[in-house]
Design an enzyme around this catalytic site. Structure first.
Site, PDB file in Angstrom:
ATOM      1  N   GLY A 191       5.365   5.307  -8.655  1.00  0.00           N
ATOM      2  CA  GLY A 191       6.224   4.141  -8.926  1.00  0.00           C
ATOM      3  C   GLY A 191       5.393   2.875  -9.007  1.00  0.00           C
ATOM      4  O   GLY A 191       5.600   2.026  -9.889  1.00  0.00           O
ATOM      5  N   HIS A 192       4.424   2.732  -8.090  1.00  0.00           N
ATOM      6  CA  HIS A 192       3.534   1.572  -8.158  1.00  0.00           C
ATOM      7  C   HIS A 192       2.674   1.653  -9.425  1.00  0.00           C
ATOM      8  O   HIS A 192       2.395   0.637 -10.062  1.00  0.00           O
ATOM      9  CB  HIS A 192       2.616   1.513  -6.936  1.00  0.00           C
ATOM     10  N   ASP A 243      13.757  -2.053  -5.228  1.00  0.00           N
ATOM     11  CA  ASP A 243      14.142  -3.048  -4.224  1.00  0.00           C
ATOM     12  C   ASP A 243      14.870  -4.175  -4.957  1.00  0.00           C
ATOM     13  O   ASP A 243      14.341  -5.275  -5.130  1.00  0.00           O
ATOM     14  CB  ASP A 243      12.898  -3.566  -3.486  1.00  0.00           C
ATOM     15  N   GLY A 257       0.827  -1.204   0.000  1.00  0.00           N
ATOM     16  CA  GLY A 257       0.000   0.000   0.000  1.00  0.00           C
ATOM     17  C   GLY A 257       0.860   1.253   0.000  1.00  0.00           C
ATOM     18  O   GLY A 257       2.023   1.215  -0.397  1.00  0.00           O
ATOM     19  N   GLN A 296      15.480  -7.593  -3.334  1.00  0.00           N
ATOM     20  CA  GLN A 296      14.207  -8.325  -3.249  1.00  0.00           C
ATOM     21  C   GLN A 296      13.886  -8.986  -4.604  1.00  0.00           C
ATOM     22  O   GLN A 296      13.508 -10.163  -4.657  1.00  0.00           O
ATOM     23  CB  GLN A 296      13.102  -7.355  -2.848  1.00  0.00           C
ATOM     24  N   HIS A 307       2.226   4.991  -4.873  1.00  0.00           N
ATOM     25  CA  HIS A 307       2.648   6.238  -5.509  1.00  0.00           C
ATOM     26  C   HIS A 307       2.876   5.970  -6.991  1.00  0.00           C
ATOM     27  O   HIS A 307       2.625   4.845  -7.472  1.00  0.00           O
ATOM     28  CB  HIS A 307       3.908   6.793  -4.826  1.00  0.00           C
TER      29      HIS A 307
HETATM   30  O1  PAF Z   1       8.076  -4.540  -1.910  1.00  0.00           O
HETATM   31  C1  PAF Z   1       7.122  -4.627  -1.111  1.00  0.00           C
HETATM   32  O2  PAF Z   1       6.248  -3.756  -1.049  1.00  0.00           O
HETATM   33  C2  PAF Z   1       7.034  -5.847  -0.201  1.00  0.00           C
HETATM   34  O3  PAF Z   1       8.290  -6.258   0.213  1.00  0.00           O
HETATM   35  C3  PAF Z   1       6.227  -7.002  -0.795  1.00  0.00           C
HETATM   36  C4  PAF Z   1       6.899  -7.563  -2.041  1.00  0.00           C
HETATM   37  C5  PAF Z   1       4.821  -6.532  -1.140  1.00  0.00           C
HETATM   38  C6  PAF Z   1       6.109  -8.144   0.215  1.00  0.00           C
HETATM   39  O4  PAF Z   1       5.448  -7.734   1.363  1.00  0.00           O
END
Ligand code: PAF
Length: 298
Positions: free
Chosen positions: A51-52, A166, A46, A169, A49
């Site tokens: 970027g999302h 990220d 959530g 990640q 912004h």
């Molecule tokens: O990047 C994020 O917002 C979080 O690490 C994710 C991938 C939603 C996991 O909770």
């Protein structure tokens, strides 16, 4: 690639919070996109912004329906981290999802994702989870990979989109999907930046005005490092470190040059420059692609 909905189309996303509702809604939205549809998934916490927004647009280039999860995952926060003050902005998030043509939003509570309490079985991120962010945030990637694996299991997407912002990640999710034979394509989407170069992040809203001005040093340092790429790895690190040293408000956590999978950096060719620093009370990360030693290699 699927492109049946034009970017900018406003669609009211369906919102579900429970697993049984999710199951039913996934069937409905997939049915609307036909038998060959491939669900494109964007997991988020959530506080969405622009970027999302870019991740959502990218997702729709790869598949439809587009499904978003909004879940602030407690297991990826350390005891001293910002779980309780992490921004929760569901109404605005849904509006943004609508503007980007999202079909379905899964916004569960903690007890829906973890009905039996904190998981006793989860995903070990391996050695790639112990470096960089993993040093400052022990257990972080165990929490991330475990929740991403659960969400993949619940949503069963054909493709999932993660931001390069990220980067560690993204690398670890790719590794998990490969090592555990998960039937999902993982797509990385480029970082979206403010005009001055600051990478968009939900945490930027914590920055006071003077901190916001100082925060740009991360991207300036990365640019300096990238520009020094032809001179090789040492020059890249020296150029970026020099910029960072000039901003007293940024407390450096790490500046690292790695190969694209976050192993040891090569002497020449493609690499990744990564930085983490605290500005005021806010920890910021950023990274950039670098090409090393072109000048020497030619
Ligand atoms: O990047 C994020 O917002 C979080 O690490 C994710 C991938 C939603 C996991 O909770």
């Amino acid at each position: 690639m699927a492109t049946s909905k034009a970017p900018g189309t406003v669609v009211e996303p369906r919102v579900v919070t429970r697993r049984d509702q999710l199951e039913e809604a996934l069937g409905d939205v997939a049915g609307r996109h036909g038998p060959t549809s491939r669900t494109a998934f964007v997991p988020t916490m959530g506080a969405l912004h622009a970027g999302h927004g870019a991740l959502l647009d990218e997702a729709r280039r790869y598949g439809e329906p587009v499904v978003v999860s909004i879940f602030v995952n407690p297991t990826q926060f350390g005891p001293a981290e910002d779980l309780s003050r992490y921004p929760r902005t569901l109404a605005a998030d849904l509006e943004l999802c609508g503007r980007h043509g999202v079909d379905l939003v899964f916004a569960p509570d903690v007890d829906v994702v973890y009905p039996d309490g904190p998981p006793q079985v989860g995903v070990d991120p391996g050695p790639g989870g112990q470096i960089l962010e993993g040093v400052s945030r022990p257990g972080h990637f165990y929490g991330v990979l475990t929740v991403v694996a659960k969400l993949f299991e619940l949503i069963r997407p054909g493709v999932a989109v993660f931001g390069e912002k990220d980067y560690q990640q993204l690398v670890l999710v790719r590794r998990m999907v490969g090592d555990l034979c998960m039937p999902v394509e993982v797509v990385g989407a480029p970082t979206v930046r403010e005009n001055d170069g600051l990478a968009l992040s939900s945490r930027n809203r914590y920055l006071a005005p003077d901190e916001r001005r100082a925060a740009v040093v991360l991207s300036v340092a990365l640019r300096a490092g990238v520009a020094a790429g032809p001179q090789g790895p040492d020059a890249v690190l020296a150029a970026a470190a020099d910029v960072l040293a000039g901003e007293p408000m940024a407390a450096l956590d790490y500046l690292a040059l790695r190969d694209v999978d976050l192993g040891q950096a090569p002497a020449t060719g493609r690499a990744r420059l990564l930085v983490a620093a605290k500005v005021g009370g806010t920890r910021l990360i950023d990274n950039a692609a670098v090409t090393l030693g072109e000048a020497g290699a030619q």
